[in-house]
Scaffold this motif. Structure first.
Motif, PDB file in Angstrom:
ATOM      1  N   ILE A  10      -3.033  -6.819  -6.839  1.00 36.21           N
ATOM      2  CA  ILE A  10      -3.281  -5.386  -7.049  1.00 36.21           C
ATOM      3  C   ILE A  10      -4.208  -5.270  -8.254  1.00 36.21           C
ATOM      4  O   ILE A  10      -3.900  -5.817  -9.325  1.00 36.21           O
ATOM      5  CB  ILE A  10      -1.986  -4.593  -7.335  1.00 36.21           C
ATOM      6  CG1 ILE A  10      -0.961  -4.819  -6.217  1.00 36.21           C
ATOM      7  CG2 ILE A  10      -2.294  -3.116  -7.511  1.00 36.21           C
ATOM      8  CD1 ILE A  10       0.417  -4.257  -6.533  1.00 36.21           C
TER       9      ILE A  10
ATOM     10  N   LYS B 168      -9.383   4.135  -3.066  1.00 43.31           N
ATOM     11  CA  LYS B 168      -8.482   3.087  -2.559  1.00 43.31           C
ATOM     12  C   LYS B 168      -9.275   2.069  -1.735  1.00 43.31           C
ATOM     13  O   LYS B 168     -10.105   2.461  -0.908  1.00 43.31           O
ATOM     14  CB  LYS B 168      -7.384   3.684  -1.678  1.00 43.31           C
ATOM     15  CG  LYS B 168      -6.532   4.739  -2.382  1.00 43.31           C
ATOM     16  CD  LYS B 168      -5.573   5.370  -1.407  1.00 43.31           C
ATOM     17  CE  LYS B 168      -4.795   6.526  -2.048  1.00 43.31           C
ATOM     18  NZ  LYS B 168      -3.932   7.194  -1.062  1.00 43.31           N
TER      19      LYS B 168
ATOM     20  N   ASN C  20      -2.220  -5.152   3.312  1.00 47.00           N
ATOM     21  CA  ASN C  20      -1.523  -4.627   4.491  1.00 47.00           C
ATOM     22  C   ASN C  20      -0.403  -5.540   4.998  1.00 47.00           C
ATOM     23  O   ASN C  20      -0.277  -5.802   6.186  1.00 47.00           O
ATOM     24  CB  ASN C  20      -2.513  -4.359   5.623  1.00 47.00           C
ATOM     25  CG  ASN C  20      -3.540  -3.326   5.236  1.00 47.00           C
ATOM     26  OD1 ASN C  20      -3.196  -2.305   4.654  1.00 47.00           O
ATOM     27  ND2 ASN C  20      -4.793  -3.610   5.533  1.00 47.00           N
TER      28      ASN C  20
ATOM     29  N   ILE D 138       2.103   1.861  -3.477  1.00 49.00           N
ATOM     30  CA  ILE D 138       1.025   2.400  -4.339  1.00 49.00           C
ATOM     31  C   ILE D 138       0.804   3.882  -4.020  1.00 49.00           C
ATOM     32  O   ILE D 138       0.639   4.714  -4.930  1.00 49.00           O
ATOM     33  CB  ILE D 138      -0.260   1.582  -4.124  1.00 49.00           C
ATOM     34  CG1 ILE D 138      -0.046   0.137  -4.610  1.00 49.00           C
ATOM     35  CG2 ILE D 138      -1.432   2.209  -4.876  1.00 49.00           C
ATOM     36  CD1 ILE D 138      -1.156  -0.799  -4.216  1.00 49.00           C
ATOM     37  N   ASN D 139       0.817   4.215  -2.729  1.00 48.82           N
ATOM     38  CA  ASN D 139       0.597   5.628  -2.342  1.00 48.82           C
ATOM     39  C   ASN D 139       1.690   6.529  -2.901  1.00 48.82           C
ATOM     40  O   ASN D 139       1.425   7.655  -3.357  1.00 48.82           O
ATOM     41  CB  ASN D 139       0.546   5.746  -0.824  1.00 48.82           C
ATOM     42  CG  ASN D 139      -0.745   5.175  -0.258  1.00 48.82           C
ATOM     43  OD1 ASN D 139      -1.755   5.089  -0.980  1.00 48.82           O
ATOM     44  ND2 ASN D 139      -0.734   4.761   1.004  1.00 48.82           N
TER      45      ASN D 139
ATOM     46  N   TYR E 238      -7.782  -1.017   0.280  1.00 42.95           N
ATOM     47  CA  TYR E 238      -6.630  -1.801   0.700  1.00 42.95           C
ATOM     48  C   TYR E 238      -7.051  -2.874   1.711  1.00 42.95           C
ATOM     49  O   TYR E 238      -7.595  -2.557   2.768  1.00 42.95           O
ATOM     50  CB  TYR E 238      -5.568  -0.916   1.348  1.00 42.95           C
ATOM     51  CG  TYR E 238      -4.948   0.108   0.400  1.00 42.95           C
ATOM     52  CD1 TYR E 238      -4.993  -0.081  -0.984  1.00 42.95           C
ATOM     53  CD2 TYR E 238      -4.313   1.244   0.899  1.00 42.95           C
ATOM     54  CE1 TYR E 238      -4.420   0.847  -1.833  1.00 42.95           C
ATOM     55  CE2 TYR E 238      -3.744   2.171   0.062  1.00 42.95           C
ATOM     56  CZ  TYR E 238      -3.797   1.970  -1.315  1.00 42.95           C
ATOM     57  OH  TYR E 238      -3.231   2.884  -2.148  1.00 42.95           O
TER      58      TYR E 238
ATOM     59  N   GLU F 229       0.830  -1.210   0.000  1.00 44.37           N
ATOM     60  CA  GLU F 229       0.000   0.000   0.000  1.00 44.37           C
ATOM     61  C   GLU F 229       0.861   1.255   0.000  1.00 44.37           C
ATOM     62  O   GLU F 229       0.537   2.266  -0.642  1.00 44.37           O
ATOM     63  CB  GLU F 229      -0.924  -0.019   1.217  1.00 44.37           C
ATOM     64  CG  GLU F 229      -2.091  -1.000   1.095  1.00 44.37           C
ATOM     65  CD  GLU F 229      -1.692  -2.428   1.360  1.00 44.37           C
ATOM     66  OE1 GLU F 229      -0.492  -2.665   1.645  1.00 44.37           O
ATOM     67  OE2 GLU F 229      -2.571  -3.317   1.271  1.00 44.37           O
ATOM     68  N   GLU F 230       2.007   1.198   0.730  1.00 44.65           N
ATOM     69  CA  GLU F 230       2.917   2.359   0.776  1.00 44.65           C
ATOM     70  C   GLU F 230       3.497   2.641  -0.603  1.00 44.65           C
ATOM     71  O   GLU F 230       3.590   3.801  -1.030  1.00 44.65           O
ATOM     72  CB  GLU F 230       4.029   2.051   1.780  1.00 44.65           C
ATOM     73  CG  GLU F 230       4.968   3.226   2.014  1.00 44.65           C
ATOM     74  CD  GLU F 230       6.052   2.878   3.029  1.00 44.65           C
ATOM     75  OE1 GLU F 230       7.244   3.065   2.706  1.00 44.65           O
ATOM     76  OE2 GLU F 230       5.701   2.406   4.129  1.00 44.65           O
TER      77      GLU F 230
ATOM     78  N   SER G 245      -7.320  -1.542  -5.730  1.00 43.44           N
ATOM     79  CA  SER G 245      -7.644  -2.494  -4.668  1.00 43.44           C
ATOM     80  C   SER G 245      -6.446  -3.407  -4.422  1.00 43.44           C
ATOM     81  O   SER G 245      -5.693  -3.733  -5.340  1.00 43.44           O
ATOM     82  CB  SER G 245      -8.841  -3.370  -5.069  1.00 43.44           C
ATOM     83  OG  SER G 245      -9.930  -2.577  -5.458  1.00 43.44           O
ATOM     84  N   THR G 246      -6.282  -3.822  -3.167  1.00 44.14           N
ATOM     85  CA  THR G 246      -5.286  -4.868  -2.828  1.00 44.14           C
ATOM     86  C   THR G 246      -5.965  -5.905  -1.941  1.00 44.14           C
ATOM     87  O   THR G 246      -6.813  -5.565  -1.117  1.00 44.14           O
ATOM     88  CB  THR G 246      -4.077  -4.277  -2.075  1.00 44.14           C
ATOM     89  OG1 THR G 246      -4.519  -3.740  -0.837  1.00 44.14           O
ATOM     90  CG2 THR G 246      -3.367  -3.215  -2.877  1.00 44.14           C
TER      91      THR G 246
END
Length: 938
Positions: free
Chosen positions: A869, A816, A821, A796-797, A818, A793-794, A859-860
């Motif tokens: 992803i 988003k 995690n 992607i951000n 997520y 997620e980090e 989405s994850t």
């Protein structure tokens, strides 16, 4: 007084019985040995009848019964080990893997390793030869000849040492030795006469006869029990047990297995009550049926057959009479048994009704059902192999429904009798039938069904038992005991009476019938003499014509064979005793020898000393010839030397044949020099092709690297535009703040410390934002190839932050979702590049299609062992006609000059090949969904 006498009689009898049944007197040490070593492991040979053999996983024979008697005397448990060869058993005894070999003769070599008990049986060896070779009746006459012997037997080792001029073929057991002798592979075999007679009679070995006993005293086997030198206590125990066996007990065993004359009391095996029953019931009534030749049938109103002969033997042993009642089917016979008309009912069909009212004795006969075909048909491995063929079988056969249920697709031609069944096979009306050996033998002999051939035995049996009413238990016990008293020798004689005629020479029978026919004609039909003679002359003329035609046919076949032999393009040799006996023209041309030069050479003499793999030509050629003699055929590739010592690659096929009762190897030799040259060229081409493939792979890898770099350069332009976009607002804010401070300074306005600190902090914040933006873009263009742990997620951000301002400017909303995690191990820079490409493609699609509410959802989540992803837009999706092309290089849906067509192609390579994952695409109801699968276990 009478009752006192009876009491004394039974008391004295019981005392004697107890004395006879008393356990063998052992020392405390010997008793402890037995307690610690039970069960004792005794050897059981696979096939050495009637002494020691295994039938249907059951140890049998004189030796086995003797060992069981010893075990009973010692009150111990024993375990029989079956399967190894004689030599393997000897090694097992040396290594204490078994406790005893039950039938072994003592010699100096064996005394070094084993202890021996007192001999309990002696057996003479006899010479057996092929019919016509009865003159080979001594060991001296066998010198220069070849005998076949079971390996490791005392006689085999004695002859090897003392008669080296007798050639030996070594086999596993006596049965295999007789088979090879019957086939003419050897001149003689030597073994115990009891053994060979038993095998010949039970296995239908033909054309083998005894010529004489072996007169050497050292070949008279004194049979003992052999034990390991490490177990002297066991030897002592067995000797004591042997001494406890009475002459009567030993005589009973010999009578059972060797047909020794009965002892005086024929009914000694019965109890007092059972003898009394027999004495009172002098006649036993027997229900019989009429429909199974030669097992049980009526002919000329006389009951006869194998079962009847066995019943008569039982009657003789019991000294009673059987009265036979004739019935035409089993149901009527069953009712007669039930109603007491008959006492017993011999049957092959244990029906449910019969089981309800009767007990069944042990088998009196038990024959495997055989698959019988014509001689010219291929050998059948099992019934499943020929289920597509038609089978003949008698319509009322009791197992017919079972066969139909087991094989629903079986094609059965139902007949009215066994004669019609076998006639259908003999005349090729059907492909096969299933019948027991006695039935096949009987009809083959009686009706000259000369084309029948037993192809394979099935797992089905034709078994005969005697049914006795349950309430007549005493008679049931008597019959069971009497059946046990019938020796294998007696059973074999009865079986041979009804079956051997089809394998014996028919001369005696035909001569007898001819004499009887002549007498009958002379006495009864003299007036028709001329007519009969005319008919005979006509038949003889026809027969002579047939013989003449067959002679011509044989001559043509011989001529054809000679042409095939002499004119064949392949070389042909005939090899006897490993020397070339004859050859054709093709082999002379191939090797450049004359015929005289080639004859009497061995295969290794026309070969290099070593073959290509450095194996000795002499050793390998001899092994191949031995393999051919054993298995019938052998083929292999070989190097020969021609007369000029030039190597010639050939393919050789060896086939064992018989010519004038001599084993000859027919050898076909094909020149494969050209094939070997082509194989060498092909190998060279293959090696070159592999080098070219590696070269092309390397080029493709370079191109891939260039494409990745090209993709990065293409994105770099876009990044510069994004940096400008990202920096415009912070720079404007910094400029406004500094201008405000400068203006107040110029106007000499006093600036408070707090206000100045606030303005400077704003400038610092904007500067840090610009620095972070630079770091994000710099990290994006890193080219390191080291995997690192990253939070999905980090990552992607960070990627969204690069393009965030541009999305806000174009009113694109990023949603988003997520659910992963977790950290993963992957190439962060390359993964970030792929996500950015997917976001940019989504942006381009939304702008190009002028979507009002532009939305991109990221989405994850976790799916099995993959991190997922998904990048989904609402740009109405990808047209189906180009869906399969979007990952192709240089394919673009953007307007001319706006797209390179390598973004998705490179993304596919990065995810699938570099990250060992998968990049795929599909359409949803709103737009396209790009799915990235990244493995978690790498």
């Amino acid at each position: 007084m009478k009752f006192l006498f009876i009491f004394l009689f039974f008391t004295i009898s019981n005392i004697f019985l107890i004395a006879n049944e008393e356990e063998v007197k052992l020392t405390l040490e010997e008793k402890n040995f037995l307690l610690e070593n039970q069960p004792l492991k005794f050897h059981n040979e696979q096939y050495w009848p009637p002494y020691n053999f295994n039938e249907n996983n059951t140890p049998k024979g004189f030796i086995i019964d003797y060992a069981n008697l010893l075990a009973k005397k010692l009150n111990i448990k024993i375990e029989y080990i079956s399967g190894p060869s004689w030599n393997e058993f000897m090694e097992m005894l040396k290594d204490d893997e078994i406790d005893a070999i039950l039938n072994i003769s003592k010699n100096k070599e064996r005394e070094e390793y084993f202890n021996f008990t007192t001999p309990f049986h002696s057996a003479s060896n006899a010479i057996y030869v092929k019919k016509g070779n009865e003159h080979l009746d001594s060991l001296e006459k066998l010198e220069g000849k070849t005998i076949v012997m079971p390996k490791g037997f005392l006689a085999q080792q004695y002859l090897e040492k003392n008669y080296p001029k007798i050639n030996q073929i070594l086999v596993k057991d006596s049965y295999e030795a007789l088979k090879l002798l019957s086939l003419g592979k050897a001149d003689a075999t030597i073994d115990k006469k009891n053994v060979l007679d038993f095998i010949i009679s039970t296995k239908n070995i033909s054309e083998v006869v005894p010529s004489n006993y072996v007169e050497e005293e050292k070949l008279i086997s004194l049979i003992s029990i052999g034990t390991s030198k490490n177990k002297p206590l066991l030897n002592s125990i067995l000797n004591k047990a042997q001494n406890s066996i009475s002459e009567t007990e030993l005589l009973d065993l010999k009578r059972k297995w060797f047909g020794t004359a009965d002892i005086k009391d024929k009914k000694s095996f019965l109890t007092v009550d059972e003898k009394e029953y027999i004495d009172k019931k002098r006649v036993i009534k027997v229900c019989t049926i009429t429909d199974l030749k030669p097992i049980e049938f009526y002919e000329e109103e006389k009951i006869q057959g194998i079962n009847i002969d066995l019943l008569n033997l039982i009657a003789k042993k019991l000294d009673i009479k059987f009265e036979y009642f004739k019935y035409y089917n089993s149901k009527i016979a069953e009712n007669s048994l039930k109603n007491g008309i008959c006492d017993i009912f011999p049957t092959t069909n244990q029906t449910k009704n019969l089981k309800d009212i009767a007990l069944f004795t042990e088998y009196i006969t038990n024959y495997k059902l055989a698959i019988v075909t014509q001689k010219n048909k291929p050998v059948v491995e099992n019934i499943e192999e020929i289920l597509d063929k038609t089978m003949a079988k008698k319509a009322n056969w009791e197992n017919l429904n079972y066969l139909k249920s087991k094989y629903p697709n079986i094609d059965i031609y139902e007949t009215s009798s066994e004669f019609e069944t076998l006639e259908a096979v003999n005349n090729n009306k059907v492909y096969y039938a299933i019948e027991p050996l006695p039935v096949i033998a009987y009809y083959s002999s009686k009706y000259a069904f000369n084309d029948l051939f037993i192809s394979r035995y099935t797992d089905m049996y034709l078994s005969s038992n005697i049914a006795v009413l349950k309430e007549n238990f005493v008679l049931y016990e008597i019959l069971n005991k009497t059946i046990d008293e019938i020796t294998e020798y007696e059973k074999t004689n009865i079986f041979n009476k009804w079956t051997n005629s089809f394998i014996k020479e028919p001369f005696d029978y035909s001569a007898l019938w001819k004499i009887l026919t002549v007498i009958f004609i002379l006495l009864s039909i003299l007036t028709y003499r001329q007519i009969i003679l005319n008919r005979h002359n006509k038949a003889l003329k026809i027969a002579n014509n047939e013989i003449e035609e067959k002679t011509k046919l044989i001559a043509k076949q011989k001529e054809l064979f000679e042409k095939l032999y002499s004119k064949s393009s392949d070389g042909v040799l005939l090899i006897k005793n490993k020397k070339i006996l004859d050859c054709n023209e093709a082999i002379l041309e191939l090797l450049e020898y004359s015929k005289d030069e080639l004859l009497n050479k061995s295969l290794d003499e026309i070969s290099p000393k070593f073959q290509l793999n450095n194996d000795s030509s002499t050793i390998i050629s001899n092994e191949k010839i031995d393999e051919t003699l054993k298995n019938g055929v052998c083929n292999f590739e070989w190097i020969l030397l021609n007369k000029n010592s030039i190597c010639v690659w050939v393919e050789i096929v060896l086939t064992a044949i018989e010519i004038d009762n001599n084993s000859v190897i027919h050898t076909v030799i094909r020149n494969i020099n050209k094939r070997k040259e082509m194989e060498k060229e092909l190998e060279s081409l293959t090696n070159k092709l592999e080098d070219r493939i590696l070269e092309e792979i390397k080029k493709n890898e370079e191109k891939t690297k260039q494409l990745i770099q090209q993709s990065r350069l293409a994105q770099m332009g876009e990044m510069i535009s994004m940096i400008a976009h990202q920096w415009r607002q912070p720079l404007a804010a910094i400029s406004a703040t500094t201008n405000s401070i400068l203006l107040k300074t110029m106007l000499d306005e006093k600036i408070s410390k707090e206000e100045l600190t606030k303005e400077l902090n704003l400038i610092t914040d904007y500067s840090q934002h610009l620095s972070l933006t630079i770091d994000d873009f710099r990290n994006f263009f890193k080219t390191d190839k080291i995997k690192s742990e990253i939070l999905l997620e980090e990552l992607i951000n960070k990627t969204i932050n690069i393009i965030k301002i541009q999305f806000e400017t174009k009113e694109i909303k990023v949603e988003k979702d997520y659910k992963f995690n977790e950290k993963i191990l992957s190439y962060s820079t390359e993964l970030q590049q792929v996500i950015l490409i997917l976001l940019k493609n989504a942006e381009d699609a939304l702008i190009e299609k002028e979507i009002e509410n532009k939305n991109i959802k990221i989405s994850t989540y976790k799916e099995n062992n993959f991190a997922i992803i998904e990048v989904e837009d609402n740009a109405k999706g990808i047209p189906n006609d180009i869906m399969d092309k979007i990952f192709d290089p240089y394919f673009s849906t953007k307007k001319e000059k706006e797209g390179t067509g390598i973004g998705l192609y490179m993304s596919k390579i990065i995810i699938d090949e570099h990250c060992s994952g998968n990049l795929s695409v599909k359409n949803s109801n709103f737009g396209a969904i790009f799915k990235i699968k990244l493995p978690l276990n790498i």
